[in-house]
Motif scaffolding. Structure first.
Motif, short mmCIF file in Angstrom:
data_model
loop_
_atom_site.label_atom_id
_atom_site.label_comp_id
_atom_site.label_asym_id
_atom_site.label_seq_id
_atom_site.Cartn_x
_atom_site.Cartn_y
_atom_site.Cartn_z
N PRO A 280 0.83 -1.21 0.00
CA PRO A 280 0.00 0.00 0.00
C PRO A 280 0.86 1.26 0.00
N PRO A 281 0.26 2.39 -0.33
CA PRO A 281 -1.17 2.60 -0.63
C PRO A 281 -1.52 2.15 -2.06
N PHE A 282 -2.83 1.94 -2.29
CA PHE A 282 -3.31 1.53 -3.60
C PHE A 282 -4.32 2.57 -4.10
N PRO A 283 -3.85 3.69 -4.66
CA PRO A 283 -4.76 4.74 -5.13
C PRO A 283 -5.69 4.24 -6.23
N GLU A 284 -6.85 4.85 -6.30
CA GLU A 284 -7.89 4.40 -7.23
C GLU A 284 -7.43 4.42 -8.68
N GLY A 285 -6.68 5.42 -9.08
CA GLY A 285 -6.24 5.53 -10.46
C GLY A 285 -4.99 4.73 -10.77
N GLY A 286 -4.48 4.00 -9.77
CA GLY A 286 -3.25 3.24 -9.96
C GLY A 286 -2.04 4.03 -9.49
N LYS A 287 -0.96 3.34 -9.26
CA LYS A 287 0.25 3.99 -8.77
C LYS A 287 0.93 4.77 -9.89
N VAL A 288 1.64 5.84 -9.48
CA VAL A 288 2.34 6.67 -10.45
C VAL A 288 3.84 6.43 -10.35
N CYS A 289 4.53 6.75 -11.43
CA CYS A 289 5.98 6.59 -11.46
C CYS A 289 6.62 7.51 -10.43
N LEU A 290 7.65 6.99 -9.74
CA LEU A 290 8.30 7.74 -8.66
C LEU A 290 9.45 8.63 -9.13
N ALA A 291 9.74 8.62 -10.44
CA ALA A 291 10.85 9.41 -10.96
C ALA A 291 10.61 10.90 -10.74
N ASP A 292 11.70 11.66 -10.57
CA ASP A 292 11.58 13.09 -10.29
C ASP A 292 11.47 13.93 -11.55
N LYS A 293 11.54 13.31 -12.74
CA LYS A 293 11.35 14.05 -13.98
C LYS A 293 10.91 13.08 -15.07
N LYS A 294 10.40 13.62 -16.16
CA LYS A 294 9.97 12.78 -17.27
C LYS A 294 11.18 12.28 -18.05
N HIS A 295 11.02 11.10 -18.64
CA HIS A 295 12.09 10.51 -19.43
C HIS A 295 12.06 11.06 -20.84
N ALA A 296 13.18 10.94 -21.56
CA ALA A 296 13.22 11.32 -22.98
C ALA A 296 12.15 10.52 -23.70
N ARG A 297 11.28 11.21 -24.44
CA ARG A 297 10.16 10.56 -25.09
C ARG A 297 10.22 10.74 -26.60
N PRO A 298 9.88 9.70 -27.37
CA PRO A 298 9.88 9.83 -28.82
C PRO A 298 8.79 10.74 -29.34
N ASP A 299 7.74 10.98 -28.52
CA ASP A 299 6.65 11.84 -28.97
C ASP A 299 6.86 13.29 -28.60
N GLY A 300 8.03 13.58 -27.98
CA GLY A 300 8.32 14.96 -27.63
C GLY A 300 7.71 15.42 -26.33
N LEU A 301 6.99 14.54 -25.62
CA LEU A 301 6.34 14.93 -24.38
C LEU A 301 7.27 14.72 -23.20
N GLY A 302 8.41 15.33 -23.27
CA GLY A 302 9.40 15.11 -22.23
C GLY A 302 9.42 16.18 -21.16
N SER A 303 8.64 17.24 -21.30
CA SER A 303 8.64 18.29 -20.29
C SER A 303 7.60 17.99 -19.23
N ASN A 304 7.80 18.51 -18.04
CA ASN A 304 6.90 18.25 -16.94
C ASN A 304 5.75 19.26 -16.92
N MET A 305 5.04 19.37 -18.05
CA MET A 305 3.92 20.30 -18.15
C MET A 305 2.70 19.52 -18.61
N SER A 306 1.57 19.76 -17.98
CA SER A 306 0.32 19.15 -18.41
C SER A 306 -0.69 20.25 -18.66
N LYS A 307 -1.73 19.94 -19.43
CA LYS A 307 -2.75 20.93 -19.74
C LYS A 307 -3.99 20.70 -18.89
N LEU A 308 -4.48 21.75 -18.31
CA LEU A 308 -5.73 21.71 -17.56
C LEU A 308 -6.77 22.50 -18.32
#
Length: 360
Positions: A280-308
């Motif tokens: 535990p804990p077992f959050p409803e949406g599932g566990k999230v990655c514990l890394a402190d930053k995003k990994h290099a991504r082939p789709d270019g989504l490597g920045s820690n920004m999300s859209k609300l």
């Protein structure tokens, strides 16, 4: 008939027959203009003018134009033509020999069509062990992405109609674990595909698809991912996932130190990942990655920004850490089942303790 009149007559007669893929646009004493289109990307226009006096004791005036080749390439090529003219053609007709030399130079340097990308990649390699090598005779760009003792080597053949056709891997090798080697190779090819082929599903209001150069994007991904993987810590135990010496890589999938890659691109020790999923804990949406930053991504989504999305606007919010749901084929349980298993395990442990206490 003057020398200039004779030369112009010869140019009109022989130019398009002697200079491959050439078109004579203008051939007057005021200006000689020739288009050379060896490929869709390797094409230019050369404008030649006679000097005001003392021709051919003085060299021709040269101007190059192109919609596909970099300005720096044109500048260097112009200087090369001027040096050739002054060093080899003074005292004799210069136009046809100069055009032959230009055509030959373009043929011998097919990688000029990706000059901008190569410059950017070499800049990315500054201060690292990685390097870029040009192989003009093979029309290949070589990448040697290195991080201490780990490496990923790749040769990419650049087709004549690049960027409209994809670079082809002629060879590659790596001493990363097989799972990471497949990931790096596969995702680099996926980057290339996305630059060449339009998406199967068009997003509403998205701009129309245009082909984009793919070499820099693919190689940059490999360089960045190589540097991150070799030093990445397991985000549970905080120890390096990969051993310092590639020869010590664990290949037994049942070993706790075997390295697993999760969906977001980060890597963990197999034993640590199993423990993290099962406790535990077992959050409803599932566990999230514990890394402190995003990994290099082939789709270019490597920045820690999300859209609300708000009522009338779209806002960007910074996410701390990776922020993506942790997913892996080996641990595909939903949170409720994982919690039930953990509760059952704890109940079983308590029962065994009670039995031991009874017999003491």
């Amino acid at each position: 008939m003057s020398l200039i009149e004779f030369e112009l007559k010869e140019v009109r007669k022989l130019c398009e027959n002697v200079i491959e893929q050439s078109t004579l646009i203008s051939c007057e004493e005021s200006i000689i203009r020739v288009d050379i289109a060896q490929t869709a990307s390797r094409r230019l226009t050369i404008c030649l003018r006679y000097p005001k006096e003392d021709y051919p004791s003085q060299s021709l005036l040269i101007e190059l134009k192109s919609k596909t080749l970099n300005d720096k390439i044109l500048e260097n090529l112009t200087k090369t033509l001027e040096d050739h003219c002054k060093g080899n053609l003074i005292g004799k007709p210069q136009i046809l020999p100069l055009l032959k030399f230009l055509s030959k130079t373009l043929n011998e340097n097919p990688l000029c069509i990706c000059y901008d990308e190569v410059v950017a990649l070499k800049q990315l390699c500054v201060g690292t062990q990685s390097e870029i090598k040009l192989k003009q005779k093979k029309t290949c760009v070589g990448l040697n992405a290195r991080a201490e003792k780990y490496y990923f080597k790749l040769d990419a053949f650049i087709p004549s109609d690049y960027p409209h056709s994809r670079p082809e891997w002629t060879s590659f090798e790596s001493n990363f674990p097989d799972m990471l080697t497949r990931y790096l190779n596969g995702q680099a090819k996926e980057i290339v595909r996305r630059c060449i082929e339009p998406p199967l599903r068009q997003v509403k209001d998205a701009p129309s698809f245009t082909v984009r150069p793919s070499l820099e994007k693919a190689f940059s991904f490999i360089i960045k991912a190589t540097h991150e993987f070799h030093s990445e810590l397991c985000h549970v135990c905080k120890k390096k996932c990969l051993p310092k010496n590639p020869e010590d890589i664990v290949t037994d999938e049942n070993d706790d130190l075997y390295v697993e890659r999760v969906f977001c691109g980060h890597i963990y020790h197999s034993g640590c990942l199993k423990k993290y999923f099962s406790e535990p804990p077992f959050p409803e949406g599932g566990k999230v990655c514990l890394a402190d930053k995003k990994h290099a991504r082939p789709d270019g989504l490597g920045s820690n920004m999300s859209k609300l999305k708000g009522n009338n606007s779209t806002q960007k919010k910074e996410i701390k850490g990776c922020g993506q749901r942790l997913m892996h084929d080996k641990w595909a349980l939903d949170p409720k089942k994982a919690e039930q298993r953990w509760a059952h395990k704890k109940a079983r442990a308590r029962e065994l303790e009670e039995v031991e206490d009874f017999f003491k």
